[in-house]
Design an enzyme around this catalytic site. Structure first.
Site, PDB file in Angstrom:
ATOM      1  N   ARG A 177     112.124  27.190  63.744  1.00 13.82           N
ATOM      2  CA  ARG A 177     111.781  28.461  62.973  1.00 13.82           C
ATOM      3  C   ARG A 177     112.787  28.494  61.807  1.00 13.82           C
ATOM      4  O   ARG A 177     113.945  28.654  62.198  1.00 13.82           O
ATOM      5  CB  ARG A 177     111.648  29.553  63.776  1.00 13.82           C
ATOM      6  CG  ARG A 177     111.060  30.784  63.030  1.00 13.82           C
ATOM      7  CD  ARG A 177     110.936  32.100  64.012  1.00 13.82           C
ATOM      8  NE  ARG A 177     112.223  32.634  64.697  1.00 13.82           N
ATOM      9  CZ  ARG A 177     112.141  33.430  65.423  1.00 13.82           C
ATOM     10  NH1 ARG A 177     111.156  34.038  66.058  1.00 13.82           N
ATOM     11  NH2 ARG A 177     113.319  33.972  65.952  1.00 13.82           N
ATOM     12  N   GLU A 207     102.350  36.232  63.119  1.00 17.64           N
ATOM     13  CA  GLU A 207     103.074  37.489  63.686  1.00 17.64           C
ATOM     14  C   GLU A 207     102.457  38.664  62.896  1.00 17.64           C
ATOM     15  O   GLU A 207     102.399  39.787  63.589  1.00 17.64           O
ATOM     16  CB  GLU A 207     104.405  37.214  63.681  1.00 17.64           C
ATOM     17  CG  GLU A 207     105.175  36.184  64.118  1.00 17.64           C
ATOM     18  CD  GLU A 207     106.556  35.974  63.611  1.00 17.64           C
ATOM     19  OE1 GLU A 207     107.310  36.402  64.372  1.00 17.64           O
ATOM     20  OE2 GLU A 207     106.794  35.425  62.559  1.00 17.64           O
ATOM     21  N   ASP A 261     105.613  39.811  68.074  1.00 15.85           N
ATOM     22  CA  ASP A 261     105.571  40.601  66.924  1.00 15.85           C
ATOM     23  C   ASP A 261     104.012  40.825  66.425  1.00 15.85           C
ATOM     24  O   ASP A 261     103.621  42.144  66.030  1.00 15.85           O
ATOM     25  CB  ASP A 261     106.240  39.934  65.663  1.00 15.85           C
ATOM     26  CG  ASP A 261     107.705  40.261  65.365  1.00 15.85           C
ATOM     27  OD1 ASP A 261     107.989  41.533  65.695  1.00 15.85           O
ATOM     28  OD2 ASP A 261     108.460  39.566  65.183  1.00 15.85           O
ATOM     29  N   HIS A 284     122.762  44.392  79.975  1.00 19.97           N
ATOM     30  CA  HIS A 284     123.453  43.496  81.160  1.00 19.97           C
ATOM     31  C   HIS A 284     122.886  43.586  82.432  1.00 19.97           C
ATOM     32  O   HIS A 284     122.901  42.599  83.276  1.00 19.97           O
ATOM     33  CB  HIS A 284     124.810  43.963  81.025  1.00 19.97           C
ATOM     34  CG  HIS A 284     125.914  43.067  79.844  1.00 19.97           C
ATOM     35  ND1 HIS A 284     126.957  43.477  79.495  1.00 19.97           N
ATOM     36  CD2 HIS A 284     125.636  41.798  79.855  1.00 19.97           C
ATOM     37  CE1 HIS A 284     127.429  42.578  78.825  1.00 19.97           C
ATOM     38  NE2 HIS A 284     126.527  41.534  78.652  1.00 19.97           N
ATOM     39  N   ARG A 320     108.121  47.501  70.093  1.00 22.59           N
ATOM     40  CA  ARG A 320     108.179  47.109  71.570  1.00 22.59           C
ATOM     41  C   ARG A 320     109.753  47.325  72.072  1.00 22.59           C
ATOM     42  O   ARG A 320     109.685  47.276  73.362  1.00 22.59           O
ATOM     43  CB  ARG A 320     108.275  45.344  71.439  1.00 22.59           C
ATOM     44  CG  ARG A 320     109.190  44.825  70.691  1.00 22.59           C
ATOM     45  CD  ARG A 320     109.186  43.133  70.887  1.00 22.59           C
ATOM     46  NE  ARG A 320     109.999  42.406  70.427  1.00 22.59           N
ATOM     47  CZ  ARG A 320     109.950  41.888  68.978  1.00 22.59           C
ATOM     48  NH1 ARG A 320     109.115  41.884  68.292  1.00 22.59           N
ATOM     49  NH2 ARG A 320     110.951  41.093  68.669  1.00 22.59           N
ATOM     50  N   CYS A 368     104.258  31.154  71.377  1.00 27.31           N
ATOM     51  CA  CYS A 368     105.613  31.063  71.825  1.00 27.31           C
ATOM     52  C   CYS A 368     106.363  32.374  72.052  1.00 27.31           C
ATOM     53  O   CYS A 368     107.455  32.773  72.088  1.00 27.31           O
ATOM     54  CB  CYS A 368     106.486  30.468  70.534  1.00 27.31           C
ATOM     55  SG  CYS A 368     106.770  31.460  69.077  1.00 27.31           S
ATOM     56  N   ARG A 404     115.215  29.414  67.802  1.00 26.64           N
ATOM     57  CA  ARG A 404     115.565  30.463  66.846  1.00 26.64           C
ATOM     58  C   ARG A 404     116.751  30.043  66.014  1.00 26.64           C
ATOM     59  O   ARG A 404     117.877  30.032  66.536  1.00 26.64           O
ATOM     60  CB  ARG A 404     115.650  31.731  67.691  1.00 26.64           C
ATOM     61  CG  ARG A 404     114.605  32.018  68.465  1.00 26.64           C
ATOM     62  CD  ARG A 404     114.792  33.321  69.339  1.00 26.64           C
ATOM     63  NE  ARG A 404     113.848  33.542  70.006  1.00 26.64           N
ATOM     64  CZ  ARG A 404     113.564  33.492  71.342  1.00 26.64           C
ATOM     65  NH1 ARG A 404     114.324  32.399  72.012  1.00 26.64           N
ATOM     66  NH2 ARG A 404     112.500  33.714  72.119  1.00 26.64           N
TER      67      ARG A 404
END
Length: 955
Positions: free
Chosen positions: A721, A818, A842, A578, A852, A889, A685
């Protein structure tokens, strides 16, 4: 934790049957403002699944997960039916404890009520009660567990007589915080009583903060007055809460096991006092369930234990609790086992090994729930700061890599706001006083937050601070703290323990976005702790500065004077916390997760903070500072120019076309992306739609969602996707088997192909939603041609089945690059796919073998690593040889340094966050294709990502 108040209880209700009773309960919840009318159906649906009858004339109706959308706030209503109601399972119910829960709070109610189920006469007393207070007392009486664990034992003490042993046991209880000096004085005045078999007992109720039992044994064989002394029990009593401990001592004597205690270690003593005999076979298993051993897994455990045909007992390995029957549901639930706690199972006789193996295997597999392994390194309590060596200071004029959280560049002296030290006692003598102190501090904290909300005047800052107000009023936190206070804890210790327990549980969630909300909990907790300890934060300087903290909470961000704060730098945190979200909302550059070394910076030291690259440079040289100042001025000018030119098509300086599209996590943001200049959607997504529903969304639901984005695009292409879940994005209604490494398991296309009907529905919905408009569908996590062909077969069949007038005719089917194997096999894939889209996040993770989100290694997961760039180069070459296009992307596509490199490698499309679209378009206009190719060659010639960035920065 839900708590029961007298105003939550409705007396003397009447109902002809169980449905009428549930209707009355739904009305009560609605009238209290806890639920919308639709929650009624959730109560009925839950009963259709299985009865919520608990026992002793009590039922606990609650909604299904699907009905939680009707819950306005968490609460409970208790309805008493003196005449009783015939429940649908044949039981008689006198009390409904009806729950409106926004998550799994009904599990806490169940745990609170299990102590009622074994008490005789409770059903009759509930039916006859004529006051709300009486019912509340019957249902809510707190069960105080007497303490017995390794810390209360005093074994092998060099005593000369029984009295010394008694005093040693009393001293151990005092050290454990269970008793005060009055108790020790009382024990000194009393002679231990003979229990037989060399065991003795001394007890007192003076100065007892929490009931507890100690056993002191002598270092060597001890006799006094010709009587053997194998050990002295020292018992701190309070009302009748110690009765269970006395019963366990008596059971020990009846079994003749006292002679085993004198030379036994702590584990053996606790095992014998728990009721385990010396001939019992034992085995341990750790609870892995996220919510601990609550009703559903407990029921599964009981069923497995019953199937073994042996008497199996179970206890907590830590805490010295009594072993209970593993075939009793209420007793198993009453253990209160939390995630990570080890259980000890015991059995005797032939087949004990086999039976315990079956039970422990069931626990390890999750008892019917999907579970994650227990990671000791993540889930243990962090060591105290004074126990860890200080970190090495950051070297001057050297870039330090971390996590980019909010874009922008800042140059200013630092102000290090170290987490204040809260000194407070762990124990307190007056629970009433401590509870009043805590409640007053919480009220003050709520008033502070309300003032900050008013000051924020809407927007994301106000929304998140309002959420903090909700957290502060969470009855579960207050109840957990209240229980600790009742057991003798101070207000400060009780509150912080409740915060830390909840925060650790949050951090263990598989969803990284939710796990990072633990920072919000600690932010709320520190606010109240600061009020209790009267600790005030130091005032920041009155000149511009970069704020450095261990972890910045949202309320810290809300207090920032944006006219002075140039940037934010934290030792902990992630890009989805946040604090990072708010920093982006306020337009403040931020770098997070930089490690403890940043806290060694001295106030006033100048720092360059790069929120795009995720780098900080302390005490920069004059040359480096001058270069950063030029970049800062250029950035401000470029942002203004980029916004003005955002709707122009994207070209390099010499006219080479590169399409710039937007990444979207929700169809509702498509219109905003177009307004910001997006030439299409390069990544939709679609899992957002699946995560928003309690079951797989049907065809019509999906068509409606996808059509919303297509309408907003007004003829611009949409690249969608297909469902990409598994790994760090599990679906509650699509459980997958436990995996030691879910990122290398069932996820992406390989998971979708296990349920081809789900993939088929999604492909059908996309094709039908896009009628008359361009559609690009890409498959995630494809490793080779076989996986692509399986999905393509479904796609081609749908094209043949659906009339052309009912579907799009402008459709392409591609794959995401990926997985390194897909890049290495790009030539074979390019012959059959329509396009590639490189997911650099990825691809980098799998190529470099770095998570990551790893707190220490994430900064090294850089997509500009030459190994990643070579895989992209191979992919582009293979695609262009077949006349196919390639997009990128991942986050690398919006990295200002990476943009020319990607263009130089031949990438045709860059898809970035909507906010970055104008800037990426502007970046393309700053170089020509020849220069881009030169930069790509230069990058490929380097050995590390650091060398790549250094080489490109010099140009």
């Amino acid at each position: 934790m839900l708590t029961l108040r007298q105003e939550d209880i409705l007396l003397d209700c009447r109902a002809d049957d169980w449905r009428a009773a549930l209707n009355s309960a739904a009305d009560a919840l609605h009238q209290a403002g806890l639920v919308a009318p639709g929650y009624r159906d959730g109560l009925l649906d839950r009963e259709a699944q299985s009865s919520t009858f608990l026992g002793n004339a009590i039922a606990i109706p609650h909604g299904t997960p699907e009905s939680r959308e009707h819950v306005r706030r968490t609460g409970v209503r208790v309805l008493q039916f003196p005449a009783g109601v015939e429940w649908h399972d044949g039981n008689r119910v006198h009390v409904l404890v009806t729950i409106a829960a926004q998550s799994d709070e009904h599990l806490d109610i169940l745990r609170q009520l299990t102590h009622v189920l074994d008490r005789e006469g409770v059903a009759e007393r509930l039916a006859a009660a004529d006051s709300c207070g009486e019912i509340a007392g019957l249902l809510s009486k707190a069960v105080v567990e007497a303490r017995l664990d390794a810390d209360t034992l005093c074994l092998g003490f060099p005593a000369r007589d029984r009295q010394e042993l008694a005093l040693a046991g009393a001293a151990r209880l005092r050290q454990a915080g269970c008793v005060g000096s009055d108790f020790v004085a009382a024990v000194a005045e009393r002679a231990p009583r003979d229990l037989g078999q060399g065991l003795w007992l001394v007890s007192s109720d003076r100065g007892v903060a929490a009931p507890a039992l100690s056993l002191a044994t002598p270092e060597s064989l001890l006799k006094q007055d010709d009587e053997a002394v194998a050990g002295v029990f020292c018992l701190a009593t309070r009302e009748d809460t110690h009765r269970g401990l006395l019963e366990r001592i008596l059971a020990l004597l009846e079994n003749g096991a006292a002679n085993e205690l004198r030379e036994a270690d702590a584990a053996t003593v606790l095992a014998r006092l728990a009721g385990e005999s010396a001939v019992a076979t034992t085995r341990q298993a750790r609870v892995l369930n996220a919510h601990g051993l609550h009703a559903r897994p407990a029921k599964q455990l009981v069923q497995v234990a019953r199937a073994q045909g042996l008497t199996i007992r179970v206890r907590l390995a830590e805490g010295g609790g009594e072993a209970v029957s593993a075939t009793s549901l209420t007793k198993v639930i009453n253990l209160g086992a939390r995630r990570g706690q080890p259980l000890v199972f015991s059995a005797e006789g032939e087949g004990a090994d086999r039976a315990l193996e079956a039970v422990c295997n069931a626990v390890a597999e999750g008892l019917g729930e999907q579970v994650l392994p227990f990671d000791e390194s993540r889930e243990r309590i962090e060591p105290r700061e004074e126990d860890t060596p200080p970190p090495e200071p950051l070297p001057a004029d050297e870039p330090h890599a971390a996590v980019a959280a909010s874009p922008g560049l800042a140059i200013a002296p630092v102000f290090v706001l170290r987490t204040p030290r809260f000194d407070y006692p762990e124990r307190a003598s007056d629970p009433g006083v401590e509870l009043r102190r805590l409640e007053q501090a919480i009220r003050e904290g709520a008033e502070q937050l309300e003032a900050l909300v008013q000051q924020a005047r809407g927007g994301e800052v106000a929304q998140i601070l309002s959420m903090h107000e909700e957290m502060l009023n969470d009855p579960e936190l207050l109840q957990a703290a209240r229980e600790s206070i009742e057991e003798g804890g101070s207000a400060e210790a009780a509150w912080w323990n409740a915060i830390e327990t909840s925060a650790h549980a949050q951090e263990m969630l598989a969803d990284r976005l939710l796990a990072e909300r633990a920072a919000d909990l600690r932010d709320v907790g520190r606010r109240v702790l600061g009020i209790l300890c009267r600790v005030e934060l130091p005032e920041p300087p009155d000149h511009p500065y970069i704020l450095v903290m261990d972890d910045i909470g949202p309320s810290d961000v809300a207090r920032l004077d944006t006219s002075r704060v140039r940037g934010l730098l934290t030792a902990r945190g992630g890009a989805t916390a946040h604090s990072a979200i708010l920093a982006r909302a306020l337009g403040i550059p931020a770098v997070v997760g930089a490690g403890k070394r940043v806290l060694t910076l001295e106030n006033g030291v100048e720092l360059i903070l790069d929120g795009e690259r995720g780098r900080v440079t302390p005490a920069p040289s004059a040359e480096r500072r001058q270069a950063a100042e030029q970049r800062l001025a250029e950035r401000e000018r470029r942002e203004a120019e980029a916004w003005e030119a955002r709707h122009q098509e994207a070209y390099t300086r010499d006219g080479h076309r590169v399409e710039v599209a937007a990444n979207l996590g929700n169809t509702t943001h498509a219109a905003d992306a177009v307004e910001r200049g997006a030439e299409g959607i390069g990544l939709l997504r679609t899992e957002f739609l699946f995560m928003a529903h309690a079951q797989v969304p049907d065809l019509d639901t999906q068509i409606g969602e996808y059509r919303e984005a297509l309408d907003a695009l007004d003829g611009r292409p949409l690249v969608a996707r297909t469902l990409d879940v598994g790994g760090d994005k599990p679906l509650p209604y699509w459980p997958v088997p436990h995996e030691d490494n879910p990122f290398l398991g069932l996820r992406g296309i390989r998971l979708a192909l296990t349920r081809p009907e789900v993939l088929e529905t999604q492909l059908r919905a996309l094709l039908m939603a896009a009628v008359g408009r361009p559609l690009r569908i890409m498959l995630p996590m494809v490793k080779d041609l076989a996986e692509f062909r399986q999905a393509k077969a479904i796609h081609d069949r749908l094209l043949a089945e659906i009339p052309e007038t009912e579907r799009t005719t402008d459709v392409q089917l591609g794959v995401m690059i990926e997985v390194p194997s897909a890049a290495l096999l790009a030539p074979s894939l390019a012959a059959e796919v329509d396009f590639f889209s490189v997911g650099t996040n990825d691809l980098t993770q799998y190529t470099l073998a770095i998570d990551r989100d790893h707190p220490e290694l994430s900064a090294q997961a850089d997509g500009l690593h030459p190994a990643v760039l070579r895989l992209i180069e191979m992919t582009v070459a293979a695609a262009h040889a077949q006349g196919k296009w390639v997009g990128v992307c991942g986050e690398l596509a919006s990295d200002a340094i990476a943009v020319p490199v990607l263009v130089g490698l031949g990438v045709d499309e860059l898809s970035v966050s909507a906010r970055q679209v104008p800037l990426v378009k502007a970046r393309l206009r700053e170089f020509d294709l020849a220069d881009a190719r030169a930069q790509a060659e230069l990058a490929l010639a380097q050995a590390t990502s650091e060398a790549v960035r250094d080489a490109l920065e010099v140009r």
